[in-house]
Design an enzyme around this catalytic site. Sequence first.
Site, PDB file in Angstrom:
ATOM      1  N   GLY A 525      26.462  43.016  92.151  1.00  0.00           N
ATOM      2  CA  GLY A 525      26.705  41.777  91.980  1.00  0.00           C
ATOM      3  C   GLY A 525      25.850  41.205  90.832  1.00  0.00           C
ATOM      4  N   GLN A 526      24.781  41.949  90.489  1.00  0.00           N
ATOM      5  CA  GLN A 526      23.820  41.403  89.465  1.00  0.00           C
ATOM      6  C   GLN A 526      24.276  41.661  87.977  1.00  0.00           C
ATOM      7  OE1 GLN A 526      23.911  44.584  90.833  1.00  0.00           O
ATOM      8  NE2 GLN A 526      21.984  45.698  90.206  1.00  0.00           N
ATOM      9  N   SER A 566      14.220  45.619  91.291  1.00  0.00           N
ATOM     10  CA  SER A 566      14.583  45.119  90.022  1.00  0.00           C
ATOM     11  C   SER A 566      14.184  45.875  88.833  1.00  0.00           C
ATOM     12  CB  SER A 566      13.786  43.647  89.848  1.00  0.00           C
ATOM     13  OG  SER A 566      14.277  42.685  90.996  1.00  0.00           O
ATOM     14  N   THR A 569      17.579  47.427  85.074  1.00  0.00           N
ATOM     15  CA  THR A 569      18.052  47.025  83.782  1.00  0.00           C
ATOM     16  C   THR A 569      16.788  47.611  82.785  1.00  0.00           C
ATOM     17  OG1 THR A 569      19.084  44.971  84.404  1.00  0.00           O
ATOM     18  CG2 THR A 569      18.033  44.950  82.216  1.00  0.00           C
ATOM     19  N   ALA A 772      13.765  43.982  77.331  1.00  0.00           N
ATOM     20  CA  ALA A 772      14.026  43.321  78.855  1.00  0.00           C
ATOM     21  C   ALA A 772      13.076  43.843  80.028  1.00  0.00           C
ATOM     22  CB  ALA A 772      15.417  43.591  78.971  1.00  0.00           C
ATOM     23  N   GLY A 774      13.190  43.230  84.737  1.00  0.00           N
ATOM     24  CA  GLY A 774      14.078  42.725  85.694  1.00  0.00           C
ATOM     25  C   GLY A 774      13.697  41.413  86.026  1.00  0.00           C
ATOM     26  N   GLY A 776      16.157  40.224  89.015  1.00  0.00           N
ATOM     27  CA  GLY A 776      17.259  40.023  90.195  1.00  0.00           C
ATOM     28  C   GLY A 776      16.414  39.551  91.411  1.00  0.00           C
ATOM     29  N   GLU A 777      15.435  40.023  91.761  1.00  0.00           N
ATOM     30  CA  GLU A 777      14.593  39.579  93.058  1.00  0.00           C
ATOM     31  C   GLU A 777      13.833  38.280  92.704  1.00  0.00           C
ATOM     32  OE1 GLU A 777      12.985  43.209  95.673  1.00  0.00           O
ATOM     33  OE2 GLU A 777      12.813  43.686  93.327  1.00  0.00           O
TER      34      GLU A 777
END
Length: 817
Positions: A525-526, A566, A569, A772, A774, A776-777
Amino acid sequence: MSHRTLGKEETRGNGAGKDAGTPRSGDGLSGGHPLPPPPPAHRYIGKSVLRTDGWEKVTGAAKFVDDIEFGPSLLHAYVVESPYAHAEIVRVDTAEAEKVPGVVKVVTGRDFTQKFGLYMKDRYIFARDRVRFVGEQVAAVIACDPKTAMRAAKLVKVEYKELPPVLDPVKALDKKSVLLHPELGEYPHVPWFFPKAGTNVAHWRKTRKGDVEKGFKEADLILEDTYTVPRYAHCAIEVHGAVGLYDAAGRLTVWTASQSPFTQRHGFAQALAPLGISHKDVRVVTPYIGGGFGGKAGVSMEIIGAALATTVQGHPVKVMWSRAQEFYNTYQRQGVVAKLKLGVRKDGTITALEHTLYWDAGAYVEYGANVVNAVGLSATGPYRVDNVKIDSVCVYTNLPPGGPYRGFGYSEFGFGLESHINRMAAELKIDPVDFRRRNAIKGGDTLCYGAHMNPCGLDEAIEKAAKEIGWGKKTKPKDPRKARGKGVVCFWKAPAMPPNASSSAFLKFNEDGSLNVLISGMDMGQGLLTICAQIAAEILSVPPAKIRVETPDTDRNPYEWQTVGSHVTWGCGNAVKKAAIDAREQIFDLVQRTLNLERDTLYLEDEKVKCRTQPDFGLAFKDFVIAGIEAEDHTFKGGPVMGRGMFMPEFTSAISDPETSQGGHPNVHYTTGAAGVEIEIDRETGKVKVLKAVLAVDLGKAINPDLCRSQVTGGLLQGLATVLYEDMRFSEKGKLLNANFSDYKIPTALDVPDEIVPILIEVAQPDGPFGARGVGEHTMIPAASMIANAVEDALGIRIKSMPITAEKIALALKKAG
């Protein structure tokens, strides 16, 4: 809900380089020909392109494990579970269950003798000698349909000898406590774990920096206190499931809802090695998954599907968890009792930190101990502290196994630390935001284990979050029965991963110039699939809409350690970037040797190879990436263009002094940020309404800004749920009492803050794809502590245990008079 973005995303220290698909050299003129105008710095990076998987998901075309058809030979399994938190298994009688028509096989611990585990092998597939939590699998019935399997499972008779359960991590440390794993000293584990045989301590991470005693002597103020964070459930919309098939050729294929296909393949091969199964014989296929949040990382119930398949060769066996099982027989977020001692000078400078954390890791710690390890290396928070003593202790209890959960322990320790900082600032009469500014970590600072901090924009995050929340400006509610308060906190997190965790990618062109990218990172979903498409698109000038990124199949897709921490990416993104560069270089080599064009004059644009010295030249990908290029002698050169990329952080090391953690480099980098909230509280009921939430995060580079903003919204909501609503309750015998969404409350659309403001800060990560790192968390980590601080700001009461429910606030108000 109002959802807006503050500020303009600008990349610092991350200009477009040769890898962005631009011409790689030039001085304005070459060979007398004017150069074409330069393309934009980034064509696809930093743009909110549509999700590559969006159409499949919104139309219902996306397939999940439970959607896959296996035909009439499919069998179903139902698990026999322990009713006790701690007991010896005296006898298992399967005779009556085996007589039920439609039953194919009944399996017990006698059938599988190997232990399994990611970081420590401490559990069996089915309990053999004793059970250690309510719900632990003891046996399984395989039948022709689910109802028959369930009916027969109830006929399996298990005789137990109940033992005293250990439910409190602090009490479990007592020398008189029942020993839950007498064989602890014999369990295989990674070299950076330090279990204490003859105790209930599965791992003890010690970090020491400077002279703590001296630091406290230099302090003008010392504050000690204890903070408590309970267990939580992941609550992914899709439950765990697995389908295993062991075919006549000896090939084991397992379809799983997983964050970790290759890690599962490795775990299955190790656990089933006594059957003659090796890695080449195991295939794991993971379609789309409906959320994970860490709960689908590593190996948990999926190994049941793999093991059962080997007992009914030629028939696929399906195991799907119920919602209740999803609560009590998958990883839970670990509870923690955190004891904090902090020393500061009058000007607010931190002089010393002592942080002792006792983690309720549950019955098996094969993954959860790594959460404990990660916190032990980072429990200073994003602050400069010269004198540090951290003890992060992983303790066995008779509750369900703890494991990874979004934030990986940082939210838990941050609740106490950020609460403590506000209290100390108040004692010193220093603004709490100023206190954080004074101590905020900066790039190049020495971390508590001796390595140096990566470049970060924490100062900028603090300034922007405080400004946007209106820090220092009091607002009054219209209703005199209500009170308003604000809280601002900082956060950070590093990916928790072994030093040799690696990512890889394959990329192949098709006849029409489109691309297929093969990775084994999971999109939960990320938006990972979209991110990888954008990275490949930027290098190769192929629009993301013409790139398909495939979900994992360990037979077809290249290796990825796991989708946790995370890091994908950064890690998987780097692998995709390298694969795209590899393909690009093959294209340049081919064009140079076939058409005799100078290599340094070539570049990619609009799905073509172009040349700076020949403005009219443009060779479309579709004309040669498969068929090759026809030479002057009418032979063809080239062939299918395929790129490969691999990334491993070769500068890391997990090996250090076990007494101090000095000498290693366990973390690759940190993502930092700050967040703020304004709440309104009903003084009579204690109910909290979140009026506004702000989160500023330095993510290095927002490859897809809309996806990053979505992570801010989703992460904040998940974090707010843990502090305001979710409340896991166990009986005195260790049974989970509210394993359902009726009694375990999670927020609805009505509970969403009135306004959420994501602020994306971009201080480039030097080794990240286009800068970049991460995110997400990180977006859920600050929620609990900022609510606690806002409650104190509004009402003058400090709540030191989660969750901070309306009931708890109302009782605290009543007690305060």
